[in-house]
Motif scaffolding. Structure first.
Motif, PDB file in Angstrom:
ATOM      1  N   GLY A  45      35.050  38.671  13.327  1.00 51.43           N
ATOM      2  CA  GLY A  45      35.756  39.675  14.103  1.00 51.43           C
ATOM      3  C   GLY A  45      36.593  40.561  13.214  1.00 51.43           C
ATOM      4  N   LEU A  46      36.908  41.768  13.703  1.00 47.15           N
ATOM      5  CA  LEU A  46      37.673  42.742  12.929  1.00 47.15           C
ATOM      6  C   LEU A  46      38.649  43.479  13.827  1.00 47.15           C
ATOM      7  CD1 LEU A  46      38.152  44.489  10.320  1.00 47.15           C
ATOM      8  CD2 LEU A  46      36.291  45.962  11.149  1.00 47.15           C
ATOM      9  N   THR A  47      39.881  43.598  13.355  1.00 45.24           N
ATOM     10  CA  THR A  47      40.863  44.491  13.963  1.00 45.24           C
ATOM     11  C   THR A  47      41.283  45.496  12.898  1.00 45.24           C
ATOM     12  OG1 THR A  47      42.696  42.986  13.410  1.00 45.24           O
ATOM     13  CG2 THR A  47      41.711  42.783  15.604  1.00 45.24           C
ATOM     14  N   ILE A  48      41.703  46.669  13.345  1.00 50.48           N
ATOM     15  CA  ILE A  48      42.054  47.741  12.405  1.00 50.48           C
ATOM     16  C   ILE A  48      43.383  48.362  12.815  1.00 50.48           C
ATOM     17  CG2 ILE A  48      41.356  49.934  11.372  1.00 50.48           C
ATOM     18  CD1 ILE A  48      38.466  49.237  11.982  1.00 50.48           C
ATOM     19  N   GLY A  49      44.250  48.552  11.834  1.00 49.85           N
ATOM     20  CA  GLY A  49      45.519  49.236  12.044  1.00 49.85           C
ATOM     21  C   GLY A  49      45.792  50.152  10.858  1.00 49.85           C
ATOM     22  N   GLY A  50      47.051  50.567  10.734  1.00 48.34           N
ATOM     23  CA  GLY A  50      47.425  51.408   9.611  1.00 48.34           C
ATOM     24  C   GLY A  50      47.398  52.887   9.951  1.00 48.34           C
ATOM     25  N   PRO A  51      47.879  53.733   9.036  1.00 46.96           N
ATOM     26  CA  PRO A  51      48.003  55.173   9.299  1.00 46.96           C
ATOM     27  C   PRO A  51      46.692  55.870   9.625  1.00 46.96           C
ATOM     28  CG  PRO A  51      49.177  54.544   7.282  1.00 46.96           C
ATOM     29  CD  PRO A  51      48.406  53.355   7.706  1.00 46.96           C
ATOM     30  N   PHE A  52      45.570  55.350   9.105  1.00 51.56           N
ATOM     31  CA  PHE A  52      44.286  56.012   9.322  1.00 51.56           C
ATOM     32  C   PHE A  52      43.296  55.114  10.063  1.00 51.56           C
ATOM     33  CE2 PHE A  52      46.150  58.072   5.576  1.00 51.56           C
ATOM     34  CZ  PHE A  52      46.143  59.384   6.000  1.00 51.56           C
ATOM     35  N   GLY A  53      43.820  54.177  10.821  1.00 51.59           N
ATOM     36  CA  GLY A  53      42.955  53.247  11.530  1.00 51.59           C
ATOM     37  C   GLY A  53      42.473  53.730  12.879  1.00 51.59           C
ATOM     38  N   GLU A  54      43.149  54.704  13.465  1.00 53.34           N
ATOM     39  CA  GLU A  54      42.809  55.141  14.819  1.00 53.34           C
ATOM     40  C   GLU A  54      41.394  55.706  14.885  1.00 53.34           C
ATOM     41  OE1 GLU A  54      44.546  58.058  18.380  1.00 53.34           O
ATOM     42  OE2 GLU A  54      45.633  57.843  16.477  1.00 53.34           O
ATOM     43  N   GLY A  55      40.638  55.253  15.858  1.00 52.96           N
ATOM     44  CA  GLY A  55      39.305  55.782  16.084  1.00 52.96           C
ATOM     45  C   GLY A  55      38.207  55.102  15.295  1.00 52.96           C
ATOM     46  N   LEU A  56      38.551  54.209  14.376  1.00 54.01           N
ATOM     47  CA  LEU A  56      37.525  53.528  13.600  1.00 54.01           C
ATOM     48  C   LEU A  56      36.923  52.386  14.415  1.00 54.01           C
ATOM     49  CD1 LEU A  56      39.096  53.309  10.023  1.00 54.01           C
ATOM     50  CD2 LEU A  56      37.510  55.016  10.934  1.00 54.01           C
ATOM     51  N   SER A  57      35.627  52.199  14.268  1.00 48.83           N
ATOM     52  CA  SER A  57      34.928  51.176  15.033  1.00 48.83           C
ATOM     53  C   SER A  57      35.213  49.787  14.480  1.00 48.83           C
ATOM     54  CB  SER A  57      33.423  51.431  14.995  1.00 48.83           C
ATOM     55  OG  SER A  57      32.713  50.345  15.581  1.00 48.83           O
ATOM     56  N   THR A  58      35.470  48.854  15.382  1.00 51.77           N
ATOM     57  CA  THR A  58      35.644  47.458  14.982  1.00 51.77           C
ATOM     58  C   THR A  58      34.348  46.669  15.160  1.00 51.77           C
ATOM     59  OG1 THR A  58      36.447  46.908  17.205  1.00 51.77           O
ATOM     60  CG2 THR A  58      38.107  47.442  15.527  1.00 51.77           C
ATOM     61  N   ARG A  59      33.271  47.368  15.478  1.00 47.11           N
ATOM     62  CA  ARG A  59      31.967  46.710  15.649  1.00 47.11           C
ATOM     63  C   ARG A  59      30.952  47.197  14.621  1.00 47.11           C
ATOM     64  NH1 ARG A  59      30.905  46.199  22.215  1.00 47.11           N
ATOM     65  NH2 ARG A  59      32.819  45.038  22.690  1.00 47.11           N
ATOM     66  N   ASP A  84      44.076  47.120   7.211  1.00 50.14           N
ATOM     67  CA  ASP A  84      45.213  48.044   7.244  1.00 50.14           C
ATOM     68  C   ASP A  84      44.758  49.301   6.510  1.00 50.14           C
ATOM     69  OD1 ASP A  84      47.613  49.345   7.264  1.00 50.14           O
ATOM     70  OD2 ASP A  84      48.684  47.913   6.001  1.00 50.14           O
ATOM     71  N   LYS A  85      44.384  50.312   7.281  1.00 53.20           N
ATOM     72  CA  LYS A  85      43.740  51.506   6.726  1.00 53.20           C
ATOM     73  C   LYS A  85      44.795  52.496   6.232  1.00 53.20           C
ATOM     74  CE  LYS A  85      39.974  53.760   5.788  1.00 53.20           C
ATOM     75  NZ  LYS A  85      39.184  53.291   4.638  1.00 53.20           N
ATOM     76  N   ARG A  86      44.970  52.558   4.919  1.00 49.83           N
ATOM     77  CA  ARG A  86      46.003  53.404   4.316  1.00 49.83           C
ATOM     78  C   ARG A  86      45.437  54.638   3.633  1.00 49.83           C
ATOM     79  NH1 ARG A  86      49.735  48.623   1.501  1.00 49.83           N
ATOM     80  NH2 ARG A  86      49.940  47.343   3.412  1.00 49.83           N
ATOM     81  N   LEU A  87      44.119  54.665   3.389  1.00 50.33           N
ATOM     82  CA  LEU A  87      43.474  55.803   2.736  1.00 50.33           C
ATOM     83  C   LEU A  87      42.782  56.664   3.784  1.00 50.33           C
ATOM     84  CD1 LEU A  87      41.755  53.938  -0.258  1.00 50.33           C
ATOM     85  CD2 LEU A  87      43.974  55.100  -0.263  1.00 50.33           C
ATOM     86  N   PRO A  88      42.819  57.979   3.619  1.00 48.69           N
ATOM     87  CA  PRO A  88      42.127  58.848   4.579  1.00 48.69           C
ATOM     88  C   PRO A  88      40.638  58.542   4.647  1.00 48.69           C
ATOM     89  CG  PRO A  88      43.529  60.133   3.089  1.00 48.69           C
ATOM     90  CD  PRO A  88      43.483  58.745   2.549  1.00 48.69           C
ATOM     91  N   VAL A  89      40.071  58.775   5.814  1.00 49.56           N
ATOM     92  CA  VAL A  89      38.632  58.545   6.031  1.00 49.56           C
ATOM     93  C   VAL A  89      37.844  59.735   5.502  1.00 49.56           C
ATOM     94  CG1 VAL A  89      36.877  58.180   7.807  1.00 49.56           C
ATOM     95  CG2 VAL A  89      39.136  57.117   8.037  1.00 49.56           C
ATOM     96  N   ALA A  90      36.651  59.488   4.969  1.00 44.80           N
ATOM     97  CA  ALA A  90      35.750  60.540   4.479  1.00 44.80           C
ATOM     98  C   ALA A  90      36.463  61.440   3.482  1.00 44.80           C
ATOM     99  CB  ALA A  90      35.197  61.359   5.648  1.00 44.80           C
ATOM    100  N   SER A  91      37.002  60.823   2.428  1.00 40.32           N
ATOM    101  CA  SER A  91      37.866  61.575   1.518  1.00 40.32           C
ATOM    102  C   SER A  91      37.467  61.481   0.052  1.00 40.32           C
ATOM    103  CB  SER A  91      39.319  61.104   1.678  1.00 40.32           C
ATOM    104  OG  SER A  91      39.438  59.725   1.386  1.00 40.32           O
TER     105      SER A  91
END
Length: 277
Positions: free
Chosen positions: A50-64, A90-97
């Protein structure tokens, strides 16, 4: 045994694109380097994966449908692991960057679960196992300064003593870019491979062949690179397929001043300062 692992931010000190391959990948020559900062992965025992995601850039990322879970499943299947794990990113780096992102997360997952499940795979074995997960994932597993050839999978660790004391400023205008779109926009011209010499000379004499197509799609990168050059860095360049750019400085004070200068002119940009791993 620690139950956490850093997904270290990646930069390409140079990135030469040599040709398109029939399978859609590109043959490249690059120098990978890694900051001492990035996303954070943690794990605890659990049923299944299982996976949970948080952090500044975690919103909208798929946990599946996420590279973290793809990496975990591949390691479990290849190693015949009978038990599961509950992972948190804990997503601290921007996505697609252009600084590793999902590739670094997948790599950190492999290192973390290898330790958590007491599998005792070597780093080289994990890097080999990581190849189907993406072109940058094996390098991110190593997280050492190295040259990458082929599609980026053929790795050779290289001395980086000339850069060890540098500080690195990352800056992103918060414009996500598609790696596939940037590579597709490359003009197909082979401008030659990396030169020879110490890492600093090779990097400074190199280039990023994806800068031009990225600038065509994200014109603000021209301003961003100019702002960095105004601070007289050792080297300033776009990383990977963008849109993150980086600048190397001899000390942290100069990196901090450059960060202040850039943020004054580009409010809303994301920045990070680190050193070489």
């Amino acid at each position: 045994m620690t139950n956490s692992e850093t997904a270290y931010a990646k930069i390409n000190l140079a990135l030469h694109v040599r040709r398109r391959l029939p399978d859609g990948y590109h043959r490249i020559e690059t120098i990978f380097a890694f900051l001492n900062q990035g996303d954070q992965l943690s794990v605890e025992a659990g049923e299944g994966l299982g996976l949970t995601i948080g952090g500044p850039f975690g919103e909208g990322l798929s946990t599946r449908d996420n590279l973290v879970l793809q990496a975990a499943r591949r390691l479990a299947e290849m190693s015949h692991v009978p038990h599961g794990a509950r992972l948190h990113l804990d997503k601290r780096l921007p996505v697609a960057s252009g600084i590793g992102g999902g590739s670094a997360d997948a790599a950190a997952t492999l290192r973390l679960l290898n330790r958590f499940w007491r599998l005792d795979h070597s780093v080289a074995a994990l890097a080999d196992l990581a190849k189907p997960l993406g072109a940058d994932v094996p390098a991110c597993v190593l997280s050492q300064t190295c040259s990458g050839t082929g599609i980026g999978h053929d790795l050779t660790v290289i001395p980086d003593d000339g850069l060890r004391s540098c500080s690195i400023l990352l800056i992103n205008p918060m414009v996500p870019v598609s790696t596939a779109e940037i590579f597709a926009a490359w003009d197909g011209r082979d401008r030659g491979g990396l030169g020879e010499g110490d890492i600093l000379s090779v990097s400074r004499n190199g280039r990023n062949d994806l800068e031009a197509p990225a600038i065509a799609l994200v014109p603000v990168l021209t301003d961003l690179l100019q702002m960095l050059e105004e601070q007289k860095p050792i080297l300033a360049r776009m990383s990977g397929s963008g849109a993150t750019c980086f600048a190397l400085f001899w000390n942290a004070a100069d990196a901090k001043e450059a960060e202040r200068h850039c943020l004054q002119q580009m409010s809303g940009a994301w920045t990070m300062i680190g050193s070489f791993l």
